[in-house]
Motif scaffolding. Structure first.
Motif, PDB file in Angstrom:
ATOM      1  N   LYS A 191     -35.108   5.011  41.783  1.00 47.67           N
ATOM      2  CA  LYS A 191     -34.063   4.949  42.800  1.00 47.67           C
ATOM      3  C   LYS A 191     -33.071   3.835  42.477  1.00 47.67           C
ATOM      4  O   LYS A 191     -31.843   4.004  42.608  1.00 47.67           O
ATOM      5  CB  LYS A 191     -34.679   4.711  44.179  1.00 47.67           C
ATOM      6  CG  LYS A 191     -33.682   4.769  45.338  1.00 47.67           C
ATOM      7  CD  LYS A 191     -33.091   6.154  45.507  1.00 47.67           C
ATOM      8  CE  LYS A 191     -32.210   6.242  46.740  1.00 47.67           C
ATOM      9  NZ  LYS A 191     -31.638   7.582  46.940  1.00 47.67           N
TER      10      LYS A 191
ATOM     11  N   PHE B 267     -30.794   4.952  39.769  1.00 49.74           N
ATOM     12  CA  PHE B 267     -29.827   5.904  40.330  1.00 49.74           C
ATOM     13  C   PHE B 267     -28.667   5.160  40.991  1.00 49.74           C
ATOM     14  O   PHE B 267     -27.492   5.437  40.715  1.00 49.74           O
ATOM     15  CB  PHE B 267     -30.551   6.805  41.335  1.00 49.74           C
ATOM     16  CG  PHE B 267     -29.653   7.656  42.182  1.00 49.74           C
ATOM     17  CD1 PHE B 267     -28.967   8.749  41.646  1.00 49.74           C
ATOM     18  CD2 PHE B 267     -29.488   7.379  43.532  1.00 49.74           C
ATOM     19  CE1 PHE B 267     -28.137   9.536  42.439  1.00 49.74           C
ATOM     20  CE2 PHE B 267     -28.663   8.167  44.332  1.00 49.74           C
ATOM     21  CZ  PHE B 267     -27.983   9.237  43.784  1.00 49.74           C
TER      22      PHE B 267
ATOM     23  N   ARG C 144     -24.866   8.852  40.837  1.00 54.35           N
ATOM     24  CA  ARG C 144     -24.398  10.196  40.481  1.00 54.35           C
ATOM     25  C   ARG C 144     -25.505  11.221  40.710  1.00 54.35           C
ATOM     26  O   ARG C 144     -26.609  11.095  40.195  1.00 54.35           O
ATOM     27  CB  ARG C 144     -23.964  10.229  39.019  1.00 54.35           C
ATOM     28  CG  ARG C 144     -23.438  11.589  38.577  1.00 54.35           C
ATOM     29  CD  ARG C 144     -23.115  11.616  37.103  1.00 54.35           C
ATOM     30  NE  ARG C 144     -22.720  12.962  36.684  1.00 54.35           N
ATOM     31  CZ  ARG C 144     -22.468  13.296  35.423  1.00 54.35           C
ATOM     32  NH1 ARG C 144     -22.553  12.383  34.470  1.00 54.35           N
ATOM     33  NH2 ARG C 144     -22.124  14.530  35.133  1.00 54.35           N
ATOM     34  N   ASP C 145     -25.217  12.220  41.512  1.00 53.78           N
ATOM     35  CA  ASP C 145     -26.190  13.265  41.813  1.00 53.78           C
ATOM     36  C   ASP C 145     -26.492  14.111  40.581  1.00 53.78           C
ATOM     37  O   ASP C 145     -25.700  14.172  39.634  1.00 53.78           O
ATOM     38  CB  ASP C 145     -25.665  14.194  42.918  1.00 53.78           C
ATOM     39  CG  ASP C 145     -25.569  13.505  44.263  1.00 53.78           C
ATOM     40  OD1 ASP C 145     -26.254  12.487  44.456  1.00 53.78           O
ATOM     41  OD2 ASP C 145     -24.796  13.984  45.121  1.00 53.78           O
ATOM     42  N   SER C 146     -27.643  14.789  40.609  1.00 55.22           N
ATOM     43  CA  SER C 146     -27.984  15.751  39.565  1.00 55.22           C
ATOM     44  C   SER C 146     -27.213  17.035  39.840  1.00 55.22           C
ATOM     45  O   SER C 146     -27.629  17.896  40.616  1.00 55.22           O
ATOM     46  CB  SER C 146     -29.492  16.029  39.569  1.00 55.22           C
ATOM     47  OG  SER C 146     -29.825  16.965  38.581  1.00 55.22           O
ATOM     48  N   ALA C 147     -26.048  17.127  39.244  1.00 54.16           N
ATOM     49  CA  ALA C 147     -25.153  18.268  39.455  1.00 54.16           C
ATOM     50  C   ALA C 147     -24.351  18.488  38.177  1.00 54.16           C
ATOM     51  O   ALA C 147     -24.241  17.578  37.339  1.00 54.16           O
ATOM     52  CB  ALA C 147     -24.213  18.003  40.637  1.00 54.16           C
TER      53      ALA C 147
ATOM     54  N   GLN D 195     -20.774  14.310  41.261  1.00 58.52           N
ATOM     55  CA  GLN D 195     -20.973  14.428  42.702  1.00 58.52           C
ATOM     56  C   GLN D 195     -21.775  13.233  43.188  1.00 58.52           C
ATOM     57  O   GLN D 195     -22.729  12.809  42.531  1.00 58.52           O
ATOM     58  CB  GLN D 195     -21.730  15.722  43.035  1.00 58.52           C
ATOM     59  CG  GLN D 195     -22.078  15.862  44.517  1.00 58.52           C
ATOM     60  CD  GLN D 195     -22.736  17.191  44.802  1.00 58.52           C
ATOM     61  OE1 GLN D 195     -22.087  18.234  44.695  1.00 58.52           O
ATOM     62  NE2 GLN D 195     -24.007  17.163  45.155  1.00 58.52           N
ATOM     63  N   HIS D 196     -21.388  12.695  44.345  1.00 55.66           N
ATOM     64  CA  HIS D 196     -22.028  11.494  44.870  1.00 55.66           C
ATOM     65  C   HIS D 196     -22.332  11.684  46.349  1.00 55.66           C
ATOM     66  O   HIS D 196     -21.425  11.861  47.159  1.00 55.66           O
ATOM     67  CB  HIS D 196     -21.116  10.281  44.679  1.00 55.66           C
ATOM     68  CG  HIS D 196     -20.670  10.093  43.257  1.00 55.66           C
ATOM     69  ND1 HIS D 196     -21.391   9.371  42.340  1.00 55.66           N
ATOM     70  CD2 HIS D 196     -19.584  10.578  42.592  1.00 55.66           C
ATOM     71  CE1 HIS D 196     -20.764   9.403  41.171  1.00 55.66           C
ATOM     72  NE2 HIS D 196     -19.666  10.133  41.302  1.00 55.66           N
ATOM     73  N   SER D 197     -23.619  11.602  46.678  1.00 60.69           N
ATOM     74  CA  SER D 197     -24.050  11.699  48.068  1.00 60.69           C
ATOM     75  C   SER D 197     -24.344  10.329  48.666  1.00 60.69           C
ATOM     76  O   SER D 197     -24.576  10.210  49.866  1.00 60.69           O
ATOM     77  CB  SER D 197     -25.307  12.569  48.169  1.00 60.69           C
ATOM     78  OG  SER D 197     -25.051  13.852  47.665  1.00 60.69           O
ATOM     79  N   GLU D 198     -24.367   9.294  47.816  1.00 58.92           N
ATOM     80  CA  GLU D 198     -24.588   7.920  48.268  1.00 58.92           C
ATOM     81  C   GLU D 198     -23.617   7.000  47.539  1.00 58.92           C
ATOM     82  O   GLU D 198     -23.069   7.354  46.497  1.00 58.92           O
ATOM     83  CB  GLU D 198     -26.019   7.473  47.946  1.00 58.92           C
ATOM     84  CG  GLU D 198     -27.125   8.263  48.623  1.00 58.92           C
ATOM     85  CD  GLU D 198     -28.485   7.700  48.278  1.00 58.92           C
ATOM     86  OE1 GLU D 198     -28.714   6.494  48.533  1.00 58.92           O
ATOM     87  OE2 GLU D 198     -29.318   8.444  47.739  1.00 58.92           O
TER      88      GLU D 198
END
Length: 380
Positions: free
Chosen positions: A208, A211, A217-220, A224-227
């Motif tokens: 974490k 990350f 960076r999201d696994s996409a 993409q960033h969710s945080e």
């Protein structure tokens, strides 16, 4: 004469091999084989299973606080006698620092910590975490401190930034608390020119942290960033320096101890000088050799620093306690003493302490020059 620095970098001679590997593979940007290997090689030395190599020790503290869900309005206890990097990250998360005094060992006082916990428990609130600092290469008294924190079920972050290679009752500094941090700043016992590491036995925590440290960076298949994330990772070149430095860690520790012991012998006949007390439970690295001058002495720490400065020798005052810093003037502080008029241990060490040159590049004759120059001030 050439300048004698307080604690400059000291290369082992193997660093360029690892740096060249980074160039040969064109892994110049952050991450790469050196980063992975540095984490794998260093974590066990500090008694941990996993590590995340970061660009500063302060960043490791920041991510530690986030992993413990420290947020706005939370209280965090922290050693007062330390560098500001130990506590600045508390404010990054809009939490509230509470500073704890030292005892004779220079590190966090179990008595003052217990007093702080009692105060907060009576008000039906507790800190979210406790940051315990291992000062100047010397471990805190973890049996006593961890027992107090466990009584209140509050997690500990060990700030071992200054204590890589030190031990507490046979266990390495960096192995205490839920999380620990190291620093590889240019003046530390080993360096990556600038950097740090977050340590844990919990792989999920480290993943974490990595990350967050790579901009979350999201696994996409796209960015993409969710945080919210941070640019906190160590470069592959810097990690190469660290890998080379690790090969000399034991040698550097031995050299630091020899420097401290030489000061002890050199000043043994000056009653007004006292070298930093090292409890039996601690096998210190003496990252910096630190002394105090008797309060009644006519020779003051600033006099020693000024005289050595005129000789092109770097010495400095010890860390100014955090509860005395203007930026933290409103912070709570818990002293080792109950009387309102007696200064704290942290204040006393600051008022009377001097960090002496502790360079492993220093020759025996250069150290003797320093010892003679200081002693002359007390014979006048």
């Amino acid at each position: 004469m050439k300048r004698i620095y307080l604690s400059p970098p000291h290369m082992c001679g193997e660093e360029m091999k690892f740096i060249q590997q980074a160039f040969d593979t064109n892994w110049i940007a952050p991450l790469g084989a050196n980063v992975d290997a540095f984490e794998t090689e260093l974590a066990p030395i500090a008694g941990r299973k996993f590590g995340a190599a970061l660009s500063a020790g302060t960043h490791a503290i920041h991510l530690s606080l986030k992993l413990l869900n420290v947020g706005a309005g939370d209280f965090v206890f922290c050693s007062s006698l330390t560098f500001s990097g130990s506590c600045n990250a508390i404010v990054y998360e809009k939490a509230i620092p509470v500073f704890i005094d030292s005892d004779e060992s220079w590190n966090m006082s179990p008595y003052a910590l217990k007093k702080a916990f009692k105060h907060f428990a009576e008000r039906k609130t507790l800190p979210k975490a406790v940051i315990i600092v291992d000062l100047y290469g010397q471990s805190a008294d973890y049996d006593a401190l961890l027992a107090i924190c466990a009584e209140y079920n509050v997690p500990v972050i060990e700030d071992a930034a200054e204590a890589l290679g030190a031990n507490y009752k046979g266990k390495p500094c960096g192995s205490f608390g839920e999380l620990a941090i190291l620093s590889f700043n240019g003046n530390k016992i080993i360096t990556t020119s600038g950097g740090g590491m977050l340590l844990s036995n919990n792989e999920e925590q480290i993943q974490k942290a990595k990350f967050w440290a790579t901009q979350a960076r999201d696994s996409a298949p796209y960015y993409q960033h969710s945080e919210i994330g941070y640019n906190y990772r160590l470069s592959n070149i810097s990690a190469g320096i660290g890998r080379g430095q690790l090969l000399c860690l034991k040698e550097r520790v031995a050299q630091k101890k020899a420097i401290f012991n030489n000061y002890c012998k050199g000043f043994s006949d000056i009653n007004a000088i006292k070298m930093m007390y090292s409890p039996q439970h601690c096998d210190s690295t003496y990252w910096l050799s630190v002394m105090t001058v008797c309060e009644k002495s006519s020779v003051k720490p600033s006099d020693i620093i000024d005289k050595l400065g005129k000789m092109n020798i770097e010495a400095r005052h010890i860390w100014k306690p955090m509860h005395l810093q203007p930026v933290f003037k409103d912070a709570m502080f818990f002293s080792s003493f109950d009387g309102k008029t007696k200064e704290s241990f942290a204040e006393s060490f600051f008022n009377n302490g001097v960090c002496l040159p502790s360079a492993t590049t220093m020759t025996s004759s250069e150290q003797q020059l320093i010892i003679d120059a200081v002693k002359d001030m007390f014979y006048v």
